[in-house]
Design a protein around this motif. Sequence first.
Motif, PDB file in Angstrom:
ATOM      1  N   SER A 111       1.196  -0.916   0.352  1.00  0.00           N
ATOM      2  CA  SER A 111       0.012   0.247   0.260  1.00  0.00           C
ATOM      3  C   SER A 111       0.872   1.261  -0.198  1.00  0.00           C
ATOM      4  CB  SER A 111      -0.541  -0.360   1.186  1.00  0.00           C
ATOM      5  OG  SER A 111      -1.361   1.856   1.718  1.00  0.00           O
ATOM      6  N   LYS A 136       1.189   2.933  -3.707  1.00  0.00           N
ATOM      7  CA  LYS A 136       0.204   4.269  -3.167  1.00  0.00           C
ATOM      8  C   LYS A 136      -1.093   4.329  -3.196  1.00  0.00           C
ATOM      9  CE  LYS A 136       1.864   8.819  -2.363  1.00  0.00           C
ATOM     10  NZ  LYS A 136       2.194  10.269  -2.828  1.00  0.00           N
ATOM     11  N   MET A 137      -1.402   3.075  -2.767  1.00  0.00           N
ATOM     12  CA  MET A 137      -2.866   3.013  -2.899  1.00  0.00           C
ATOM     13  C   MET A 137      -3.336   2.397  -1.133  1.00  0.00           C
ATOM     14  SD  MET A 137      -2.658  -0.606  -4.514  1.00  0.00           S
ATOM     15  CE  MET A 137      -2.214  -0.053  -6.512  1.00  0.00           C
ATOM     16  N   ARG A 167      -6.771  13.461  -1.915  1.00  0.00           N
ATOM     17  CA  ARG A 167      -5.992  12.228  -1.996  1.00  0.00           C
ATOM     18  C   ARG A 167      -4.070  13.141  -2.568  1.00  0.00           C
ATOM     19  NH1 ARG A 167      -7.333   8.103  -1.068  1.00  0.00           N
ATOM     20  NH2 ARG A 167      -9.307   6.908  -2.553  1.00  0.00           N
ATOM     21  N   HIS A 168      -3.650  13.852  -2.530  1.00  0.00           N
ATOM     22  CA  HIS A 168      -2.449  14.426  -2.559  1.00  0.00           C
ATOM     23  C   HIS A 168      -2.161  14.660  -1.619  1.00  0.00           C
ATOM     24  CE1 HIS A 168      -4.104  14.156  -6.505  1.00  0.00           C
ATOM     25  NE2 HIS A 168      -2.448  14.502  -7.531  1.00  0.00           N
ATOM     26  N   TYR A 188      -2.580   8.741   0.451  1.00  0.00           N
ATOM     27  CA  TYR A 188      -3.303   7.738  -0.942  1.00  0.00           C
ATOM     28  C   TYR A 188      -3.949   5.916  -0.009  1.00  0.00           C
ATOM     29  CZ  TYR A 188       0.907   5.630   1.403  1.00  0.00           C
ATOM     30  OH  TYR A 188       1.252   5.655   2.465  1.00  0.00           O
ATOM     31  N   LYS A 189      -4.253   6.285   1.468  1.00  0.00           N
ATOM     32  CA  LYS A 189      -4.384   5.577   2.437  1.00  0.00           C
ATOM     33  C   LYS A 189      -5.859   5.030   2.770  1.00  0.00           C
ATOM     34  CE  LYS A 189      -0.141   5.296   5.648  1.00  0.00           C
ATOM     35  NZ  LYS A 189      -0.204   3.959   5.539  1.00  0.00           N
TER      36      LYS A 189
END
Lengths: 193, 265
Positions: A159, A163-164, B96-97, B102-103
Amino acid sequence: MTDYSDQTDESLALLSATDHDAFGALVGRYEQKLYRYIRRITDASHEECEDILQETFLKAYRYVHNFDPLLSFSSWIYRIAHNETISHFRKRSVRPQTIKEEDGTLYLQNITADINIVDDIDREALQQQLQEVLSSLGPKYKDVLILRYLEEKSYQEISDILKMPIKTVGTRINRAKKQLQEIVKTSNIILTP
Amino acid sequence: MDIKQKILDTIEEKQITPIPAWKFLFRTYGLWILSGFLLVLGSFGVASMVFLFTKNDWDIYNELNESKITHLFSTLPYLWIAIFLLMLVLLYIDIRHTKRGYKYTSLPLVFAALGTSILLGLGLHFIGVGQKIDTLITKTHPGQAHIFNPRLKALSHPEKGILTGRVIIIEATSSSTTRVYVENPLLEGRWIVIVEPTTILPPTGIHLQDRIRALGKETEDVETEEHEFLAHVILPFNTMGLDPGWKKRERQLLPIPLHGEEYED
């Protein structure tokens, strides 16, 4: 020369901005791992992989103040390597990817353990099929599979590298495994319940 | 030459130095400040929407021969809705940035942004921010105010028996009739609301600079060719309007102050 062997990667990263030797120690720790990783996610030549590796470390050095100590250094540098590889091949528009023969056994060992394939199957045939399936998978599935089964990273690390959200990592791994299971099923390979 | 030495030599030769920490801190905090800004802007949109919804002529919509649904859709503040959605999308992209953006998975992040904007917007509405925004837009951009508040347009149909406007002159022409001049940038010319003894008035009367709503009939002064509107009922512009109490009230004939105080509506 200072001995950094008892220092963690994270503390070396914090020292790197002012201490070149500390950064050198980090390069020493990661050059082989990252070289192998770059080789695994591309079909690049040895020279190209070295170029990407060098760019990865130079970028890590320039961006060292952006390192988030809440992340593991390993995840951070893998992320840079991944992004540098993508950028390097963006010009070509396609990132060539195959599973290297030498990785096949490790892949097979890890992934079959995860999908409960019984031991008495024809492993050579399965390996061949696995390679076919994996080469037909899209990069987004292949990336997570490589990190999970070749680099042996945890979901959390994957993750952070890609970056997800962890949930997405899990979904992608499960989908890739399902596709794999489909192939296994159509090839009359017996799975444990 | 091993790669480690090559990298260290390159750093030395090209005099590569780490990017200063403040640049990253600036970006990190900048993104969070931007998130806060977008959240507040979205909440302003919510506060305005709630304010407009509560003052949406629920007391007279059936006088306009409209169903509740038709009235609702014809007076929805589409521009505020668009602004709110735009802020929500930008807030989502902004979060998101951020470093650890991203988590978060998409759906919980959208709901968190939506929920926070709505809660903050409701809070802002209760302290009167929605009303302040509406007043500010109406005063500074009277000609465009109906884009933000579509009810201004819905109330500007004298031919259908409904008129709104800001009171600019109150003129007692006889002991029984008063002429109330109103300003409405959506209508051509000057409009005069004729107030007769039978006209039902707001309990607080009519004051200069008040915004009013009038139900009645369009007429024309043949001598002056001015637009006239014979009012049966005059209502304050902004009332909660959920209970059409004026219909039940007995006719009230309150004195109309000629030099009333200015009220913020």
